[in-house]
Design an enzyme around this catalytic site. Sequence first.
Site, PDB file in Angstrom:
ATOM      1  N   LYS A  74       0.830  -1.207   0.000  1.00  0.00           N
ATOM      2  CA  LYS A  74       0.000   0.000   0.000  1.00  0.00           C
ATOM      3  C   LYS A  74       0.867   1.260   0.000  1.00  0.00           C
ATOM      4  O   LYS A  74       0.608   2.201  -0.749  1.00  0.00           O
ATOM      5  CB  LYS A  74      -0.948  -0.009   1.208  1.00  0.00           C
ATOM      6  CG  LYS A  74      -1.967  -1.155   1.183  1.00  0.00           C
ATOM      7  CD  LYS A  74      -2.922  -1.097   2.341  1.00  0.00           C
ATOM      8  CE  LYS A  74      -2.293  -1.519   3.644  1.00  0.00           C
ATOM      9  NZ  LYS A  74      -1.909  -2.952   3.674  1.00  0.00           N
ATOM     10  N   THR A  75       1.898   1.278   0.826  1.00  0.00           N
ATOM     11  CA  THR A  75       2.807   2.431   0.860  1.00  0.00           C
ATOM     12  C   THR A  75       3.550   2.565  -0.457  1.00  0.00           C
ATOM     13  O   THR A  75       3.740   3.678  -0.971  1.00  0.00           O
ATOM     14  CB  THR A  75       3.804   2.278   2.023  1.00  0.00           C
ATOM     15  OG1 THR A  75       3.089   2.139   3.248  1.00  0.00           O
ATOM     16  CG2 THR A  75       4.720   3.488   2.113  1.00  0.00           C
ATOM     17  N   ASP A 119      -0.791   6.518   6.763  1.00  0.00           N
ATOM     18  CA  ASP A 119      -0.824   5.085   7.037  1.00  0.00           C
ATOM     19  C   ASP A 119      -1.663   4.831   8.298  1.00  0.00           C
ATOM     20  O   ASP A 119      -1.755   5.697   9.170  1.00  0.00           O
ATOM     21  CB  ASP A 119       0.598   4.561   7.228  1.00  0.00           C
ATOM     22  CG  ASP A 119       0.682   3.053   7.075  1.00  0.00           C
ATOM     23  OD1 ASP A 119      -0.292   2.447   6.607  1.00  0.00           O
ATOM     24  OD2 ASP A 119       1.744   2.474   7.421  1.00  0.00           O
ATOM     25  N   THR A 168      -5.455  -1.493   7.264  1.00  0.00           N
ATOM     26  CA  THR A 168      -5.719  -2.930   7.294  1.00  0.00           C
ATOM     27  C   THR A 168      -7.134  -3.218   7.779  1.00  0.00           C
ATOM     28  O   THR A 168      -7.557  -4.374   7.781  1.00  0.00           O
ATOM     29  CB  THR A 168      -4.711  -3.638   8.221  1.00  0.00           C
ATOM     30  OG1 THR A 168      -4.794  -3.064   9.527  1.00  0.00           O
ATOM     31  CG2 THR A 168      -3.285  -3.479   7.692  1.00  0.00           C
ATOM     32  N   ARG A 227       6.318  -8.339   1.418  1.00  0.00           N
ATOM     33  CA  ARG A 227       7.195  -7.959   2.531  1.00  0.00           C
ATOM     34  C   ARG A 227       7.832  -9.187   3.165  1.00  0.00           C
ATOM     35  O   ARG A 227       9.037  -9.208   3.442  1.00  0.00           O
ATOM     36  CB  ARG A 227       6.411  -7.180   3.584  1.00  0.00           C
ATOM     37  CG  ARG A 227       7.262  -6.738   4.781  1.00  0.00           C
ATOM     38  CD  ARG A 227       6.413  -6.046   5.821  1.00  0.00           C
ATOM     39  NE  ARG A 227       5.848  -4.800   5.308  1.00  0.00           N
ATOM     40  CZ  ARG A 227       4.831  -4.146   5.866  1.00  0.00           C
ATOM     41  NH1 ARG A 227       4.261  -4.635   6.945  1.00  0.00           N
ATOM     42  NH2 ARG A 227       4.391  -3.023   5.341  1.00  0.00           N
TER      43      ARG A 227
END
Length: 336
Positions: A74-75, A119, A168, A227
């Site tokens: 997302k980032t 975030d 999330t 990740r």
Amino acid sequence: MDTSVHTKFDNSIVLPELANDTIEPHLNLRPKNFDEYPGQERVCENLKVYTQAAKLRGKMLDHCLFHGPPGLGKTTLAGIVAETMGYQIKVTSGPVIERAADLMGILASIESKTILFIDEIHRLPSNVEEILYSAMEDMRLDILIGQGPTARTVKFDLPPFCIIGATTKAGAISAPLRDRFGIQEHLDFYSPESLTKILMRSAKIMNAQLENEAAFLLSTRCRGTPRIANQLLKRILDFALVSNKISIDCDVVNLALKRLGVDSEGLCIMDRDFLKIMKDRYQGGPVGLDAIAAALNEEKSTLEDVYEPYLVYRGFVLRTARGRMLSDLGKNHLDN
């Protein structure tokens, strides 16, 4: 203006090229454009259209909300959108913005054509959310000055800007705030094929020789999450280096993952403990997440955000109205 507001925000600003967890400080594993971003094809194709249309109109991109499990990019997508639009980006997070004054200070310092990436936006306090309503919809701040009968509202116009929120827990965002995001995209877990491309790209950046078969093997055991894939790759490189292996093959991957406690389905020790508690102590359920968290001596939020989504996605755990239940697939995995 309150200097503490600026200090708080300035410390949270992260340039895209520095917002990475990399092996060496000069290495950057984050893709810089959509062509370098394997996976999430539907989301990327949509964002390409939205960014191109905004450019053709000469207007700011609509506010965006990216939601999905952690570690899915997302980032990274926010950085790619900023790069594609030619905007600067400022990064902060919901827990950092504790007061309405904090957000006012952030918004007042924003320059024209800036993306403000927030975030964990679901963790914004409700009074802070209310400040965002007029900022997002009307590009202005309504500041209340004074108290009681003498109080008055001062309107402060903001330059064109775009907010990209990441979460999330999309359901934890209030409906009025969620409805102000004109673009909402859900990121899902990645396929092994997409993760293989990510691993091969990361290995190339790190000057590591990763065989295609080994990359695919690793891609099937990293929980569908880039990740985690990159984290496991770094640890496998450690084992390869100590073992004096020039090329990373399937044997090196299997050895490293065994030492790391990652099984054939990509489940880690905590995942398996989650399933074992349900099977041995609660006869497969139904059982509440609070009870599982207490048995594992782990925070409920950690189980809910980090471990449970993948177990549910793979069908090992079923979420029902009565609680969590261990599926036949989960029982068979523990027995094998």
